[in-house]
Design a protein around this motif. Structure first.
Motif, PDB file in Angstrom:
ATOM      1  N   ALA A  47       0.860  -1.193   0.000  1.00 43.13           N
ATOM      2  CA  ALA A  47       0.000   0.000   0.000  1.00 43.13           C
ATOM      3  C   ALA A  47       0.892   1.237   0.000  1.00 43.13           C
ATOM      4  O   ALA A  47       1.842   1.321   0.788  1.00 43.13           O
ATOM      5  CB  ALA A  47      -0.924   0.009   1.208  1.00 43.13           C
ATOM      6  N   ILE A  48       0.585   2.158  -0.888  1.00 38.88           N
ATOM      7  CA  ILE A  48       1.347   3.403  -0.994  1.00 38.88           C
ATOM      8  C   ILE A  48       0.499   4.530  -0.420  1.00 38.88           C
ATOM      9  O   ILE A  48      -0.616   4.771  -0.890  1.00 38.88           O
ATOM     10  CB  ILE A  48       1.679   3.725  -2.469  1.00 38.88           C
ATOM     11  N   LEU A  49       1.014   5.196   0.601  1.00 42.53           N
ATOM     12  CA  LEU A  49       0.348   6.404   1.116  1.00 42.53           C
ATOM     13  C   LEU A  49       1.111   7.592   0.557  1.00 42.53           C
ATOM     14  O   LEU A  49       2.220   7.903   1.009  1.00 42.53           O
ATOM     15  CB  LEU A  49       0.367   6.439   2.647  1.00 42.53           C
ATOM     16  N   ALA A  50       0.537   8.245  -0.442  1.00 42.42           N
ATOM     17  CA  ALA A  50       1.237   9.309  -1.167  1.00 42.42           C
ATOM     18  C   ALA A  50       0.574  10.639  -0.830  1.00 42.42           C
ATOM     19  O   ALA A  50      -0.527  10.929  -1.271  1.00 42.42           O
ATOM     20  CB  ALA A  50       1.193   9.035  -2.670  1.00 42.42           C
ATOM     21  N   LEU A  51       1.279  11.428  -0.041  1.00 42.98           N
ATOM     22  CA  LEU A  51       0.667  12.623   0.556  1.00 42.98           C
ATOM     23  C   LEU A  51       0.792  13.856  -0.338  1.00 42.98           C
ATOM     24  O   LEU A  51       1.868  14.168  -0.846  1.00 42.98           O
ATOM     25  CB  LEU A  51       1.363  12.902   1.895  1.00 42.98           C
ATOM     26  N   GLY A  52      -0.306  14.564  -0.492  1.00 45.46           N
ATOM     27  CA  GLY A  52      -0.301  15.874  -1.145  1.00 45.46           C
ATOM     28  C   GLY A  52       0.293  15.842  -2.537  1.00 45.46           C
ATOM     29  O   GLY A  52      -0.064  14.991  -3.357  1.00 45.46           O
ATOM     30  N   ASP A  53       1.220  16.759  -2.776  1.00 45.72           N
ATOM     31  CA  ASP A  53       1.750  16.848  -4.134  1.00 45.72           C
ATOM     32  C   ASP A  53       2.722  15.717  -4.462  1.00 45.72           C
ATOM     33  O   ASP A  53       3.282  15.693  -5.556  1.00 45.72           O
ATOM     34  CB  ASP A  53       2.380  18.218  -4.404  1.00 45.72           C
ATOM     35  N   PHE A  54       2.901  14.772  -3.548  1.00 47.02           N
ATOM     36  CA  PHE A  54       3.629  13.546  -3.896  1.00 47.02           C
ATOM     37  C   PHE A  54       2.657  12.446  -4.331  1.00 47.02           C
ATOM     38  O   PHE A  54       3.075  11.314  -4.573  1.00 47.02           O
ATOM     39  CB  PHE A  54       4.502  13.072  -2.717  1.00 47.02           C
ATOM     40  N   TYR A  55       1.374  12.801  -4.437  1.00 46.65           N
ATOM     41  CA  TYR A  55       0.399  11.801  -4.891  1.00 46.65           C
ATOM     42  C   TYR A  55       0.739  11.289  -6.290  1.00 46.65           C
ATOM     43  O   TYR A  55       0.644  10.092  -6.576  1.00 46.65           O
ATOM     44  CB  TYR A  55      -1.020  12.372  -4.873  1.00 46.65           C
ATOM     45  N   ILE A  70       3.984  -1.197   3.667  1.00 44.28           N
ATOM     46  CA  ILE A  70       3.411   0.131   3.487  1.00 44.28           C
ATOM     47  C   ILE A  70       4.532   1.080   3.069  1.00 44.28           C
ATOM     48  O   ILE A  70       5.590   1.094   3.702  1.00 44.28           O
ATOM     49  CB  ILE A  70       2.811   0.682   4.803  1.00 44.28           C
ATOM     50  N   ILE A  71       4.284   1.852   2.046  1.00 43.67           N
ATOM     51  CA  ILE A  71       5.254   2.863   1.622  1.00 43.67           C
ATOM     52  C   ILE A  71       4.615   4.237   1.793  1.00 43.67           C
ATOM     53  O   ILE A  71       3.491   4.468   1.333  1.00 43.67           O
ATOM     54  CB  ILE A  71       5.663   2.645   0.156  1.00 43.67           C
ATOM     55  N   THR A  72       5.307   5.127   2.508  1.00 44.97           N
ATOM     56  CA  THR A  72       4.792   6.499   2.608  1.00 44.97           C
ATOM     57  C   THR A  72       5.701   7.426   1.817  1.00 44.97           C
ATOM     58  O   THR A  72       6.924   7.280   1.824  1.00 44.97           O
ATOM     59  CB  THR A  72       4.739   6.985   4.075  1.00 44.97           C
ATOM     60  N   LEU A  73       5.082   8.356   1.129  1.00 45.89           N
ATOM     61  CA  LEU A  73       5.798   9.369   0.347  1.00 45.89           C
ATOM     62  C   LEU A  73       5.342  10.733   0.828  1.00 45.89           C
ATOM     63  O   LEU A  73       4.145  11.028   0.824  1.00 45.89           O
ATOM     64  CB  LEU A  73       5.454   9.248  -1.141  1.00 45.89           C
ATOM     65  N   GLU A  74       6.283  11.579   1.242  1.00 46.00           N
ATOM     66  CA  GLU A  74       5.861  12.916   1.668  1.00 46.00           C
ATOM     67  C   GLU A  74       6.852  13.984   1.228  1.00 46.00           C
ATOM     68  O   GLU A  74       8.055  13.731   1.156  1.00 46.00           O
ATOM     69  CB  GLU A  74       5.663  12.976   3.183  1.00 46.00           C
TER      70      GLU A  74
END
Lengths: 584, 584
Positions: free
Chosen positions: A468-476, A520-524
């Motif tokens: 699951a990729i949680l891609a926040l804001g302009d990193f969506y 889980i991968i988060t991108l911020e």
């Protein structure tokens, strides 16, 4: 063309020149400014206005024994040219060596990296205090513009200076402007002082316990030498109030001071920019249009800015149109957000605008005045992205981690035009929460979006499996790209999530992900320390789920190439794919 | 005893009284203040000085239609008594209902929770701005003490007010004191105004564009009614400068204003506290002794405080002894830390002291002025613990997460007296890093410690297996207790680690823990969001290690019982033991 300037390896060479030669030097220095600014842009008006004053400073004082502190330091180009750095102005190949602000790494004549306003007096006071402890006797000079005086820290500095009993010189450069017009009651007093040539009894500096002297001809090098000679080695604090013309020496800039505070590369004949401004429609024009429409429809709506209407490009004519629905608090973020809390508490709908880097000045006021009181204030911040301002003093990358940890503050990270617009309007009209909205740094993109934010939950945009990729804001958009790359590389579709709310953890959604995900991968778009991803790591800490956070390091980056930085951090899609291979 | 006061259910009842009755009321109100303050302590001087002024305010204005904003709101007890809350002063059983600060949850006459200084003008400006947008016509009154004027936000507020064209009343309560003596050039002007009965041309308020009126008899209810009646419904901003006596009505407090700003429960006859102050030696006395010794030995050492010498209990005679090695910047944290950066940059050794809750006001200055410039400033913060000040406006629990995410700032969390003293001395003398030291909140404890901090690494205090406990700062003793409980419960010895450095991750040490540990437990005295533990969770995110972070929630707690809060959060040792059973 730069015959005299090329002989200046330091202040000692300035002192050798005759007055006539100093005049010639000032002409050459303006030519050098033109050379740099037409080609790469930068701060125009402040520097053109201060050429003579800074020549006089180096003529009269003995830098670096005598110490200068320039407020914001966006008027320090002449100083830099006179302290061995003229090549950064006359020679294109050397432009990159000059940071555009004072910088101790560049020269022993610079004492601080400075880029936020209203700090020069207190920083210089510190230098003076240390001098007194050590028992040395150099002059300490703080340079500050009239606009910056409206900042509380500058006034607090004047107040502390008023109790000193040793040498301290505050050079107030009064060009009758902040970036935009100045705002506040003190500017009437400064005007009184200018009109009366410094004799008005209505003297803010004297009321703060300071000695005072006025010099009308701030753009005349002889007058400036005379007044500075008078105050050199003085044994107590004094304000030298000089009157200069912002943008002096270039007709376009003298006429339109606000537009020429800072410039893009431009054609000297026409004054027109020589680079593309990008698409006509962008997040700033959207915001301007929203503001103008909303103000017309809703008399309780008000825009508040700490002297940064330019943060969203709000032009003088648009401000005029807003009338009393526009409030410029002077360069005081503290006042802006505190006033916004009061407006909200009394039924108004305040929208605060500025650049992310400046909002941290109001950290305490956001926490205490707004968030403890849960005042429904909306704050919209430009340059919140790593892909924006890259000077070390203007980074937007700390905004996320600075603000998402304050209780009650809802930080919204929109991913596209549609989401930004609906979030903005929803936020201004709601009456429950303080809201901070991050303007995306990656340009307008379009998507169909769910406009229900009331429950402040994350949204699954693509239901998949394993990762699951949680891609926040302009990193969506980076998340979309990564999702596609995972599918191509591994042959399964991962889940793609748009968190939307950066300041809270959607525990139900994260619980559910455990059913058919292992990573889980988060991108911020911000530093990892204290940021969004760490909260996800904490949530899964004792659970059998792997979490990998991608974001920036806790570092004061300076003048970086955004694309290269991502690569150095291992954040390009191919790099992440390689790392995933190790993790699953 | 409280015959009149008991008839006051709101301001409408104040208006019914004759002047004689108002005099009687003021006497009863002071008795009520004595009743509460002798028994549970609180802010003494500010409230005793403002009884008459606040009676007059409620007599003249129509609260809550007319709106009052009290700065810091530690002088608002009389206002609270007059707005239906007198029982919180005369009846011991009701003490707990009254927060000691203004509080909208208590009364419609309060508009903000306020506890940090210098905000009343800007908050009230917001109320006024909303009033003007809505087109209503109430009076807006900001009350502010002379001490609070030195805060930059107050001066920025005066500056913004100077441009208003509608009703706005700023009541300046001049009692010639901050908590300690006032500092700054402006206080000479205020003195000029007092001596000249408001006629001196040297008028800070007029220089900021404001109308002005002076009232010498701030402790006379008739005089106060007269001056407030004069300004009621005024159509522009005006400063009403009143002269009051701090601590009025109690000889001890009139004579020693600083000691009686705030009081512990005390005996009215002797003025002596009736509760135990705790051990004679504590972290504050250690700090005082260090400061006095260091100053004697090292002329480059200087203590800087934003008007909070009391943060470490530094007495007037100690300050006098320090002479020029003590600088009080007025209530400006911004100025204090910025000046400290300048001192460090010019070779001095600055030590900044205040309470943790106030330091966040200088967030931007710590980031920009200190940390970007890597100035070796030492900041020592009291009340950094959950077990300290518990008023919502004074919580220390956000300090860790606020400051550990700023690049270059080293946050040290000592675990005992020996570690605190060596860290303090090491920090003041080093020239590499900005340092923030958290004074432990759990009282002096003693341990043999390793005094080598140069490499800024975590320290293994007990080498064990399976479970590693990272117990930060004053939660180290909880870590010890937990380690023992684990050994008792599970029959093996866990590893116990003293991180010492809250602002960085010791990656080598964490890597090594993977060899023979399966669970990491972090304990920290602060909110989890953005805190220490989350960094540990991130480090192990994609590795097969379980991590559980214990700390406080991201919540504005208010007047809690520390022990009960720990239990509610599941942080007692038996509760953690139970959770461990689920995790291993």
């Amino acid at each position: 063309m730069y015959e005299l300037l090329q002989t200046i390896s330091g202040p000692e060479d300035v002192k050798k020149l005759s007055i006539d030669q100093l005049h010639t030097l000032s002409t050459e220095m303006r030519e050098a400014l033109f050379n740099r600014l037409t080609k790469i842009g930068g701060h125009f008006g402040p520097n053109f206005g201060m050429v003579e004053a800074e020549i006089a400073m180096h003529y009269v004082f003995d830098s670096p024994k005598d110490k200068f502190v320039f407020d914001v330091s966006h008027q320090a180009y002449p100083h830099k040219m006179l302290t061995g750095r003229w090549q950064g102005y006359v020679d294109d190949a050397h432009f990159v060596e000059d940071s555009g602000y004072t910088n101790p790494n560049e020269s022993e004549h610079d004492f601080f990296n400075v880029g936020h306003t209203s700090t020069s007096i207190t920083l210089a006071l510190g230098l003076a205090k240390a001098r007194d402890l050590k028992g040395t006797e150099e002059n300490i000079v703080a340079v500050i513009g009239d606009g910056s005086l409206s900042g509380g820290q500058a006034m607090a500095g004047l107040n502390v200076a008023g109790e000193m009993h040793s040498n301290f010189i505050i050079l107030v450069n009064d060009n009758e402007m902040a970036i935009a017009e100045t705002h506040g009651g003190l500017y009437k007093s400064l005007q009184d002082l200018r009109i009366s040539k410094g004799t008005s009894p209505n003297n803010i500096f004297k009321t703060l316990g300071l000695d005072y002297i006025y010099e009308e001809n701030g753009n005349d090098v002889e007058s400036m030498i005379a007044v500075l000679t008078k105050v050199k080695d003085i044994d107590h604090p004094i304000v030298v109030h000089i009157h200069t013309q912002k943008g002096k020496g270039y007709a376009f800039a003298e006429q339109n001071k606000e537009a020429w505070h800072w410039c893009m590369p431009f054609d000297r004949k026409t004054g027109l920019p020589t680079v593309d401004f990008g698409p006509e429609e962008n997040y700033l024009t959207l915001t301007q249009n929203y503001i103008l429409d909303k103000a017309k429809m809703d008399p309780e709506f008000i825009v508040i800015t700490p002297a940064m209407p330019g943060a969203i490009g709000l032009q003088p004519e648009q401000r005029a149109q807003l009338k009393d629905q526009y409030l410029d608090t002077g360069i005081s973020e503290e006042a802006a957000v505190s006033i916004a809390s009061g407006v909200a508490r009394n039924g108004g709908k305040p929208l605060v605008i500025t650049n992310m880097t400046f909002l941290q000045r109001a950290y305490d006021q956001i926490s205490q005045d707004i968030c403890i009181n849960n005042s429904p204030v909306t704050m919209v911040m430009n340059f919140s992205s790593f892909d924006g301002l890259t000077d070390v003093t203007h980074l937007g990358i700390f905004g996320l981690s600075t603000f998402i940890n304050i209780p009650n503050l809802v930080v919204l990270a929109p991913t596209c035009q549609e989401e930004y617009q609906t979030m903005l309007d929803w936020s201004v009209n709601q009456t429950e929460d303080p809201i901070l909205i991050l303007i995306p740094g990656n340009g307008l993109t379009h998507r169909a979006v769910d406009t229900n934010y009331v429950d402040l939950k994350y949204r699954i945009e693509q239901q998949g499996e394993k990762i699951a990729i949680l891609a926040l804001g302009d990193f969506y958009q980076k998340g979309q790209e990564l999702a596609q790359a995972i599918e191509n590389e591994f042959g399964f579709q991962p889940t793609l999530i748009n968190p939307r709310i950066a300041s809270s953890v959607d525990e139900d959604l994260l619980e559910n992900l455990q059913i058919n995900h292992e990573l889980i991968i988060t991108l911020e778009d911000g530093v990892l320390d204290g940021g969004f991803g760490e909260k996800i790591s904490r949530f899964y800490g004792a659970k059998p789920m792997k979490v990998k956070n991608y974001g920036l390091q806790k570092v004061f980056y300076d003048r970086y190439d955004p694309a290269k930085l991502l690569e150095e951090l291992g954040m390009t899609t191919p790099q992440i794919i390689e790392e995933i291979k190790q993790m699953i």
